[in-house]
Structures are given as C-alpha cells and as structure tokens.
Design a protein around this motif. Sequence first.
Motif, mmCIF file in Angstrom:
data_model
loop_
_atom_site.group_PDB
_atom_site.id
_atom_site.type_symbol
_atom_site.label_atom_id
_atom_site.label_comp_id
_atom_site.label_asym_id
_atom_site.label_seq_id
_atom_site.Cartn_x
_atom_site.Cartn_y
_atom_site.Cartn_z
ATOM 1 N N CYS A 5 36.224 40.295 56.204
ATOM 2 C CA CYS A 5 36.425 39.906 54.988
ATOM 3 C C CYS A 5 35.309 38.295 54.979
ATOM 4 O O CYS A 5 35.639 37.718 56.027
ATOM 5 C CB CYS A 5 37.499 39.131 54.418
ATOM 6 S SG CYS A 5 37.361 38.169 52.831
ATOM 7 N N GLN A 7 34.862 35.968 53.272
ATOM 8 C CA GLN A 7 35.311 34.892 52.540
ATOM 9 C C GLN A 7 36.210 34.173 53.523
ATOM 10 O O GLN A 7 36.243 32.923 53.829
ATOM 11 C CB GLN A 7 36.148 35.135 51.253
ATOM 12 C CG GLN A 7 35.186 35.770 50.268
ATOM 13 C CD GLN A 7 34.266 35.103 49.681
ATOM 14 O OE1 GLN A 7 34.088 34.104 49.629
ATOM 15 N NE2 GLN A 7 33.342 35.797 49.216
ATOM 16 N N CYS A 8 37.273 34.822 54.304
ATOM 17 C CA CYS A 8 38.211 34.179 55.084
ATOM 18 C C CYS A 8 38.199 34.818 56.464
ATOM 19 O O CYS A 8 39.019 34.314 57.453
ATOM 20 C CB CYS A 8 39.599 34.387 54.453
ATOM 21 S SG CYS A 8 40.079 36.249 54.575
ATOM 22 N N CYS A 29 39.895 41.982 49.710
ATOM 23 C CA CYS A 29 40.625 41.358 51.006
ATOM 24 C C CYS A 29 42.198 41.041 50.632
ATOM 25 O O CYS A 29 42.303 40.838 49.586
ATOM 26 C CB CYS A 29 39.968 40.139 51.322
ATOM 27 S SG CYS A 29 41.022 39.622 52.737
ATOM 28 N N ASN A 31 43.940 39.437 52.366
ATOM 29 C CA ASN A 31 44.568 37.995 52.487
ATOM 30 C C ASN A 31 44.175 37.220 51.560
ATOM 31 O O ASN A 31 45.161 36.401 51.091
ATOM 32 C CB ASN A 31 43.771 37.564 54.019
ATOM 33 C CG ASN A 31 44.314 36.317 54.446
ATOM 34 O OD1 ASN A 31 45.528 36.015 54.311
ATOM 35 N ND2 ASN A 31 43.353 35.542 54.732
ATOM 36 N N CYS A 32 42.721 37.027 50.976
ATOM 37 C CA CYS A 32 42.568 36.047 50.029
ATOM 38 C C CYS A 32 42.403 36.780 48.572
ATOM 39 O O CYS A 32 41.796 36.091 47.796
ATOM 40 C CB CYS A 32 41.340 35.350 50.371
ATOM 41 S SG CYS A 32 39.666 36.502 50.675
#
Length: 235
Positions: A5, A7-8, A29, A31-32
């Motif tokens: 991802c 972003q993270c 994602c 996660n985020c």
Amino acid sequence: MNFRCVQCGHHIKSLYVQYSPGNIRLMKCQNCRAVADEYIECEIMILLIDLILHKAKAYRHLFYNMFDPKAMNFEGLMWKLTFWFLILDAYRISILLANSGYSASYPSLALLIWGCGKILLDAFVGNLLFISILLLGTRSLLNAFSEVSRYKNIWLAILASSYLKLFLIAMMVWEFPSSVIFIIDIFVLSSNTLALNVISESAMSKCFGVCLCAHAVKFLVSLALNIRLANLITL
Ligand SMILES: [Zn+2]
C-alpha cells in the motif's frame, strides 16, 4: 506478489481487479482503508512530480508496485545504473575542476588522457567508499539484513533516487555556477534518505544519518583528490 500500500507500506496481494480491458477497480488497503495505489490510474508525469516533491507514497509505488520482479532483470539494471552513476559523478568532478580554472592548463594530449583517467579513478574511489559506508551504516544502524538481495535492493533504491544527477547533463548545454552542483547534491541526499526510509522501513533520522555520513565522506574524498589532481596538473 509482494505489493505494498503506497499510503502505509502494508503488504497487499493485488492492487486492482480487472473486470474487462480498461475496466479495473483499485483495491483498498486492509490496514489504512485507503486506496492501496492510486498511481496505477495516474499519468507518469504525476509520479515524476510527486517523486520530485519527495512524497514517500511515490517512492513506494516506484520500488514495490511499478515493476514486475519476474519480468524485470534487476541485476542488469543495477549494473547499468551503477555505470551511468559513475560517469555522471566523473562528469561532476570535471565540471568542478573546469570551474576552478584547471581544465585549460593540460599541456599535452597524454596529460589530458591521464587527467581523464584520474577523474574516473577518483569517481570510482569516492563511490566505493560511498557504497561501503552506506551498506555498513544500513547494517549497523538499521536492521541487520543478512540476505544479499536486500543489499542489492537498497543500492538499486539509492541509484534510482539519485535521478536528479541527470540535471548535470543540462550543464553540458547551458552554463551554470558551481553552486548548482551543490544544490543538486543536497537534493540527491534528501532523495536518498527518503528512498532508504521507504526501502528499509527504518526511522527517518537513522536513514538521514547513514546517507549524510556516506555523502560527507564521498564529498571529502572527492575534494582531497581534486586538490591533489589540480596540484599535479599545475606542476
Ligand atoms: Zn495502507
């Protein structure tokens, strides 16, 4: 596949689902909860601008998602980029020497060839120390990586993030003051730091410390060898 991802940095199995040619849905994602990689639908120019703006997500896309490891020969790419990295550094040394007023004082062709050889050797020695400090620093300050492929990935990330060195080619056409070279060096240092941060997933301060040490040693060695070369030419 080992996508990330942007972003993270979280691992993700696939970046998009293709329903039909030209009809895709970007994955989110876990996660985020953000879109994992929006660069898939962006023009390459957007990626280039974000790389210059030092956005970590652009570096993640470049290092993890942009190329297929099975289709790309990363080893060959690494050697090619290393070669051009050395040539650009040798050219940088020659610009600094020329701006110091030493280029016009080559009395013969033999000495000119000897001078070129010496510049290439200086670039090689400087970069050998640069890569040694970089990899040793990465090993001691960051996680102690044992796999050779991890070190190769780090070196490839450093090479790719030194893209601003290409601006030196513009100096073949237009005349710039020597200070421009140092501005390029600072941009390359900051870009290398961000690339190391993304590829090693370590703290930014540690990555900055490693990159600063490697660049400082290379700069000092290059300066010392340049002064010696300039003294030899003027003898
Ligand atoms: Zn994420």
